[in-house]
Design an enzyme around this catalytic site. Structure first.
Site, mmCIF file in Angstrom:
data_model
loop_
_atom_site.group_PDB
_atom_site.id
_atom_site.type_symbol
_atom_site.label_atom_id
_atom_site.label_comp_id
_atom_site.label_asym_id
_atom_site.label_seq_id
_atom_site.Cartn_x
_atom_site.Cartn_y
_atom_site.Cartn_z
ATOM 1 N NE ARG A 1 -2.407 1.472 3.448
ATOM 2 C CZ ARG A 1 -2.303 1.068 4.549
ATOM 3 N NH1 ARG A 1 -2.956 -0.119 4.753
ATOM 4 N NH2 ARG A 1 -1.736 1.288 5.736
ATOM 5 C CE1 TYR B 1 -12.347 14.386 -16.445
ATOM 6 C CE2 TYR B 1 -12.340 14.187 -13.921
ATOM 7 C CZ TYR B 1 -12.481 13.518 -14.995
ATOM 8 O OH TYR B 1 -12.745 12.340 -15.335
ATOM 9 C CG ASP C 1 -5.187 18.018 -14.392
ATOM 10 O OD1 ASP C 1 -4.451 17.638 -15.076
ATOM 11 O OD2 ASP C 1 -6.329 17.618 -13.906
ATOM 12 C CE LYS D 1 -8.643 10.551 -18.499
ATOM 13 N NZ LYS D 1 -9.181 11.737 -17.803
HETATM 14 C C1 LIG Z 1 -9.451 12.168 -16.732
HETATM 15 C C2 LIG Z 1 -8.944 13.457 -16.296
HETATM 16 C C3 LIG Z 1 -8.839 13.495 -14.682
HETATM 17 C C4 LIG Z 1 -9.165 12.398 -13.840
HETATM 18 O O1 LIG Z 1 -8.508 11.229 -13.985
HETATM 19 P P1 LIG Z 1 -9.234 9.867 -13.675
HETATM 20 O O2 LIG Z 1 -7.924 8.852 -13.912
HETATM 21 O O3 LIG Z 1 -10.081 9.211 -14.752
HETATM 22 O O4 LIG Z 1 -9.153 9.676 -12.390
HETATM 23 C C5 LIG Z 1 -8.225 14.430 -14.097
HETATM 24 N N1 LIG Z 1 -8.055 15.635 -15.038
HETATM 25 C C6 LIG Z 1 -8.093 15.590 -16.407
HETATM 26 C C7 LIG Z 1 -7.549 16.810 -16.981
HETATM 27 C C8 LIG Z 1 -8.568 14.495 -16.760
HETATM 28 O O5 LIG Z 1 -8.725 14.545 -18.256
#
Ligand SMILES: *Cc1c(COP(=O)(O)O)cnc(C)c1O
Length: 401
Positions: A59, A112, A184, A209
């Site tokens: 963990r 997001y 982000d 992504k």
């Molecule tokens: C998809 C996404 C998230 C969240 O990510 P997950 O892996 O789906 O939890 C956060 N920020 C952006 C810009 C995203 O495209």
């Protein structure tokens, strides 16, 4: 291997690799072990106290996960990284670590959808003030930061309308107010943009992504100063939002082609955006690589490439969106993005499904918008595919209906 020694194409392949992990294997094994055994109890104690390198319990740390973290660390030019089960786990754990009751976070409206929910529904419950500004109004954001700001949280380019915020300018304002600045960087990827080199404290990715790039594993990661990352790591050790070693393996494997994929996706998105910008059935195209994009100059200043994401509004209503989307041959109609395959989705069923129609409208997201995540296919084929799908759209009929 350090950043100054190699280029990103080489780093994508080699960063964090080459460690002899098991029987001279060249690929990192997936360590499915929950715990690690110590015959010498003093050794165990030293590892537990962090005096010696090693693993105790998965963990907290795991060799496969660690190798993934190391690759991202080098690509983002960070001092330290820690990973998570998902991007949202990375975002929420980071915010919970940094913020305490009575403090204030300043961010933008275009984050997001899930992040937006954390700001609107969760943080206020813990007595944290949240100020969400108009994303491109830099003066307004600066004035809100000056009123008091413990965390400045930015996302650029934004999802789904590809707005761009000036990282250097707002980071300076955040620093002057004593804020921790978080970006982000999911849409840009470290290939196109390194916010840490612009003075930002922490960079977050949904590794689900572009980093993974094959839509087969969820993950998240935070990169930045060791002192901050350690705090977030300690928080995650307890909340338990750990990245699974199998996912870490998939993400690592995907990342070896990151630079190659992003180069192609940058190219494809630019070609598709230019094509759509001149199409009579298209109302608007949102892509920072277009010279007509309102923040094109800012994007040029802080990005090496404009990314694989774009969105466009079709003339007409949601019927036109449906017609266009369902006729595309080379695209999944799905909720994710950043994969090798082209993926399309309307924000109302993807990134902003958590929002009500009213909230989407307030966030400036048109209902006739299609988010287009460019894959690594041939740009020529993608454009031909869009052309035949748009031919099926009857703008006149849609407008009259
Ligand atoms: C998809 C996404 C998230 C969240 O990510 P997950 O892996 O789906 O939890 C956060 N920020 C952006 C810009 C995203 O495209």
């Amino acid at each position: 291997m350090t950043k100054s020694q190699s280029h990103m194409e080489t780093q994508s392949v080699w960063a964090g690799e080459g460690k002899k992990l098991y029987d001279n294997s060249t690929q990192v094994p997936v360590f499915h072990s929950v715990s690690y055994s110590y015959d010498d109890l003093d050794d165990w104690h030293d590892v537990a106290l962090g005096k010696k390198k090693g693993h105790i319990y998965s963990r907290n740390t795991n060799p496969t996960v660690e190798q993934f973290e190391e690759k991202v660390r080098i690509l983002e030019q960070a001092e330290a990284t820690t990973s998570f089960s998902t991007g949202m786990a990375a975002i929420s754990n980071t915010l919970f670590t940094l913020l305490s009751p009575g403090q204030r976070v300043v961010s933008v409206k275009d984050t997001y959808g899930g992040t937006n929910k954390v700001f609107n529904d969760i943080l206020p419950k813990f007595g944290i003030a949240v100020c969400l500004c108009d994303t491109t109004d830099h003066e307004l954001i600066e004035s809100e930061i000056a009123k008091g700001c413990d965390v400045l949280y930015l996302e650029t380019p934004t999802n789904p309308t590809l707005k761009v915020v000036d990282i250097t300018r707002l980071t300076a304002a955040g620093k002057a107010a004593g804020a921790v600045v978080v970006v982000d960087n999911t849409f840009a990827t470290p290939i196109n943009q390194n916010p840490l080199t612009l003075g930002v404290d922490l960079v977050i990715h949904s590794a689900t992504k572009f980093l993974g790039g094959h839509a087969d594993a969820l993950g998240g990661i935070v990169c930045g100063h060791k002192s901050l990352v350690d705090k977030i790591f300690n928080f995650r050790e307890i909340t338990g939002a750990t990245l699974h070693p199998m996912s870490a393996y998939f993400l690592l494997r995907g990342m070896k082609t990151l630079a190659l994929r992003i180069e192609r996706q940058n190219y494809n998105a630019q070609k598709v955006a230019e094509y759509l910008a001149n199409h009579p059935k298209i109302e608007a195209v949102f892509y920072p690589g277009l010279t007509t994009h309102p923040q094109h100059e800012i994007a040029k200043k802080q990005m090496r490439g404009f990314g694989g994401m774009l969105s466009f509004a079709i003339k007409g209503d949601f019927e036109s969106v449906k017609t266009c989307m369902t006729h595309l041959k080379y695209a999944y109609r799905a909720a994710n993005l950043g994969s090798v395959e082209t993926i399309v989705g309307p924000p109302r069923t993807t990134s902003h499904v958590e929002l009500t129609a009213q909230e989407r409208q307030r966030a400036g997201i048109p209902e006739n918008l299609i988010r287009y995540s460019t894959g690594i296919e041939s740009a020529e084929d993608l454009i031909a595919d869009l052309a035949q799908a748009l031919e099926k759209v009857n703008v006149q009929q849609a407008v009259e209906a």
